[in-house]
Design a protein around this motif. Structure first.
Motif, short mmCIF file in Angstrom:
data_model
loop_
_atom_site.label_atom_id
_atom_site.label_comp_id
_atom_site.label_asym_id
_atom_site.label_seq_id
_atom_site.Cartn_x
_atom_site.Cartn_y
_atom_site.Cartn_z
N LEU A 1 0.84 -1.21 0.00
CA LEU A 1 0.00 0.00 0.00
C LEU A 1 0.87 1.25 0.00
O LEU A 1 0.62 2.20 -0.75
N ILE A 2 1.90 1.26 0.84
CA ILE A 2 2.80 2.41 0.90
C ILE A 2 3.57 2.56 -0.40
O ILE A 2 3.71 3.67 -0.94
N SER A 3 4.08 1.45 -0.91
CA SER A 3 4.87 1.49 -2.14
C SER A 3 4.04 2.03 -3.30
O SER A 3 4.48 2.92 -4.05
N GLY A 4 2.84 1.50 -3.46
CA GLY A 4 1.97 1.98 -4.54
C GLY A 4 1.55 3.42 -4.33
O GLY A 4 1.45 4.19 -5.30
N GLY A 5 1.28 3.80 -3.07
CA GLY A 5 0.88 5.18 -2.80
C GLY A 5 1.96 6.19 -3.15
O GLY A 5 1.68 7.26 -3.70
N LEU A 6 3.22 5.85 -2.86
CA LEU A 6 4.33 6.76 -3.21
C LEU A 6 4.47 6.91 -4.73
O LEU A 6 4.71 8.01 -5.23
N ALA A 7 4.31 5.80 -5.46
CA ALA A 7 4.35 5.89 -6.93
C ALA A 7 3.17 6.70 -7.44
O ALA A 7 3.29 7.44 -8.44
N GLY A 8 2.01 6.56 -6.79
CA GLY A 8 0.86 7.37 -7.17
C GLY A 8 1.09 8.85 -6.98
O GLY A 8 0.67 9.68 -7.80
N ILE A 9 1.79 9.22 -5.90
CA ILE A 9 2.15 10.63 -5.69
C ILE A 9 3.06 11.11 -6.81
O ILE A 9 2.94 12.25 -7.29
N ALA A 10 3.97 10.24 -7.25
CA ALA A 10 4.85 10.61 -8.36
C ALA A 10 4.04 10.90 -9.62
O ALA A 10 4.34 11.84 -10.36
N GLY A 11 3.01 10.09 -9.88
CA GLY A 11 2.15 10.33 -11.04
C GLY A 11 1.39 11.62 -10.92
O GLY A 11 1.26 12.39 -11.89
N MET A 12 0.88 11.90 -9.73
CA MET A 12 0.17 13.17 -9.51
C MET A 12 1.10 14.35 -9.73
O MET A 12 0.75 15.35 -10.39
N ALA A 13 2.33 14.27 -9.19
CA ALA A 13 3.28 15.37 -9.35
C ALA A 13 3.68 15.56 -10.80
O ALA A 13 3.92 16.70 -11.25
N GLU A 14 3.72 14.48 -11.56
CA GLU A 14 4.14 14.58 -12.96
C GLU A 14 3.09 15.32 -13.79
O GLU A 14 3.43 16.18 -14.61
N VAL A 15 1.81 14.99 -13.61
CA VAL A 15 0.78 15.66 -14.43
C VAL A 15 0.49 17.07 -13.93
O VAL A 15 0.21 17.97 -14.72
N SER A 16 0.58 17.27 -12.61
CA SER A 16 0.25 18.58 -12.07
C SER A 16 1.43 19.53 -12.07
O SER A 16 1.23 20.75 -12.12
N GLY A 17 2.66 19.00 -12.07
CA GLY A 17 3.82 19.87 -11.98
C GLY A 17 4.63 20.00 -13.25
O GLY A 17 5.39 20.95 -13.40
N VAL A 18 4.49 19.05 -14.19
CA VAL A 18 5.35 19.04 -15.38
C VAL A 18 4.54 19.16 -16.67
O VAL A 18 4.69 20.13 -17.42
N THR A 19 3.69 18.17 -16.94
CA THR A 19 2.98 18.14 -18.23
C THR A 19 1.72 18.98 -18.22
O THR A 19 1.26 19.44 -19.27
N HIS A 20 1.10 19.17 -17.05
CA HIS A 20 -0.13 19.95 -16.88
C HIS A 20 -1.28 19.39 -17.73
O HIS A 20 -2.21 20.11 -18.07
N LYS A 21 -1.21 18.13 -18.04
CA LYS A 21 -2.28 17.42 -18.72
C LYS A 21 -1.93 15.94 -18.69
O LYS A 21 -0.75 15.56 -18.50
N LEU A 22 -2.95 15.11 -18.84
CA LEU A 22 -2.72 13.67 -18.95
C LEU A 22 -2.58 13.33 -20.41
O LEU A 22 -3.42 13.70 -21.23
N MET A 23 -1.51 12.62 -20.77
CA MET A 23 -1.29 12.30 -22.17
C MET A 23 -0.64 10.93 -22.28
O MET A 23 -0.16 10.36 -21.29
N GLN A 24 -0.67 10.41 -23.48
CA GLN A 24 -0.06 9.11 -23.73
C GLN A 24 1.44 9.17 -23.47
O GLN A 24 2.10 10.13 -23.82
N GLY A 25 1.97 8.13 -22.82
CA GLY A 25 3.39 8.11 -22.50
C GLY A 25 3.76 9.11 -21.43
O GLY A 25 4.79 9.78 -21.52
N ILE A 26 2.91 9.23 -20.40
CA ILE A 26 3.16 10.21 -19.34
C ILE A 26 4.47 9.93 -18.63
O ILE A 26 5.13 10.83 -18.10
N SER A 27 4.89 8.67 -18.64
CA SER A 27 6.15 8.29 -17.99
C SER A 27 7.08 7.67 -19.02
O SER A 27 6.69 6.73 -19.72
N PRO A 28 8.31 8.14 -19.11
CA PRO A 28 9.29 7.52 -20.03
C PRO A 28 9.98 6.31 -19.43
O PRO A 28 11.07 5.95 -19.85
N GLY A 29 9.34 5.68 -18.45
CA GLY A 29 9.92 4.51 -17.81
C GLY A 29 10.46 4.79 -16.42
O GLY A 29 11.35 4.08 -15.94
N TYR A 30 9.91 5.81 -15.74
CA TYR A 30 10.38 6.15 -14.40
C TYR A 30 10.26 4.96 -13.44
O TYR A 30 11.13 4.71 -12.61
#
Length: 371
Positions: free
Chosen positions: A271-300
């Motif tokens: 639960l903790i491991s998945g939650g931390l990765a989920g925070i990374a996904g939230m930070a990526e769309v809200s802090g970097v791309t500012h939208k959800l798009m295909q290939g949001i992660s280049p393999g992080y």
């Protein structure tokens, strides 16, 4: 048999056989040597650089020039350094999640999928609650992203604890399910009608975006990562829960006899491991791309496995290795200007992992003097 023959047979049996040749040393495998020396990661990086230098030279380029270009691109300018830190944020959060799980020998290789569903859940807040204030938007995006990643981690933990299914299989398969779900929403119901037919959600508003440092792209997701690392250190070092995790990782049988509920801990760490990765996904769309798009992660999520392993689960090591691999990604982009593909960073990552695994295996062998 005559007495003479009998005495001859006794005499022959009493003569010692001529000893064969013995090696003065022998090689032994010691499975108890699970901790490799501190210099093992450093040596792995050096050997990886030397190996990749051979391929770069075979391509007609100077390895020194290429490595210098990568270093300058990642750390030589303020822009390059801030971009390195931007890349380090998801690596740090995902790597920390993987380290927490591996504390009890649970292999979570599903951080890529957990990051993806975290990004999707955070985007859902912007689509279904578009008029919230900045505080409530960011708060709900963080809560939804964390919960989605934790749920994705739980879907790996339940089969492991209740049905004995290997977590490597389930976490890897869930990555592909998450990526297919991402394709569905960005090509389907969440597709931006004003996006010129490109797959992606509508752009986030200012209230739905994480604050950044000055005019750079470095956002406060870095604070999320550093706070999470500090909590991880305190929990592992000074709490009973951390002691139980260390005991399970060192000797599961002894932990079971001590009355520690191992299945419960597997569920908690996933639960903790998945939650931390989920925070990374939230930070990526809200802090970097500012939208959800295909290939949001280049393999992080996959690179974070190397980050956690190279850091030897050490909190400070996680920060250092995430910055190092963030620099590799940014440096890979910079060498495109001299005619090399950006995939050189992936080659370096693979070489580092290869030598790291080889070093851990070799460390378990001992050379002993033969008796």
């Amino acid at each position: 048999m005559s007495p003479k023959n009998t005495s001859d047979a006794v005499l022959m049996n009493s003569v010692p056989a001529k000893p064969g040749k013995r090696f003065p040393m022998r090689l032994e495998y010691d499975a108890s040597r699970t901790r490799s020396p501190w210099w093992s990661p450093v040596l792995s990086i050096i050997l990886a650089l030397l190996l990749c230098a051979v391929f770069i030279a075979a391509n007609g380029m100077s390895p020194i020039t290429v490595y210098e270009k990568m270093f300058r691109g990642a750390f030589g300018t303020s822009y390059g350094f801030t971009e390195t830190m931007v890349k380090a944020i998801p690596l740090l959060l995902c790597g920390l999640g993987i380290a927490v799980a591996y504390r009890i020998s649970v292999w979570n290789i599903g951080a890529e999928g957990q990051l993806t569903v975290g990004a999707m859940a955070a985007t859902a807040v912007t689509i279904y609650f578009p008029d919230l204030s900045s505080f409530w938007s960011i708060t709900l995006m963080l809560v939804f992203g964390t919960a989605a990643g934790a749920l994705w981690g739980l879907m790996t933990a339940i089969p492991r604890t209740h049905f004995g299914v290997n977590e490597l299989i389930t976490s890897l398969m869930l990555n592909y399910i998450a990526l297919l779900a991402l394709d569905y929403v960005v090509f389907g119901p969440w597709k931006d009608p004003k996006g010129f037919n490109f797959p992606g959600s509508p752009m986030f508003t200012a209230a739905q975006s994480l604050p950044v440092l000055g005019t750079t792209r470095l956002h406060i997701g870095l604070i999320f990562g550093l706070v999470a690392v500090a909590i991880y250190y305190l929990m592992i070092k000074f709490t009973r829960w951390g002691y139980e995790l260390r005991l399970i990782g060192a000797n599961p049988t002894a932990a079971r006899y001590a009355g520690i509920h191992i299945k419960k801990h597997i569920i908690i760490v996933m639960l903790i491991s998945g939650g931390l990765a989920g925070i990374a996904g939230m930070a990526e769309v809200s802090g970097v791309t500012h939208k959800l798009m295909q290939g949001i992660s280049p393999g992080y999520g996959y690179t974070a496995i190397i980050v956690a392993w190279l850091a030897k689960l050490n909190p400070l090591g996680l920060i250092i290795t995430s910055i190092l691999f963030g620099g590799l990604i940014v440096g890979g982009y910079s060498v495109q200007t001299i005619g090399l593909p950006s995939s050189i960073s992936e080659m370096l990552q693979g070489a580092i992992l290869f030598f790291l695994i080889a070093g851990d295996m070799i460390h378990r062998f001992r050379i002993r003097r033969s008796a």
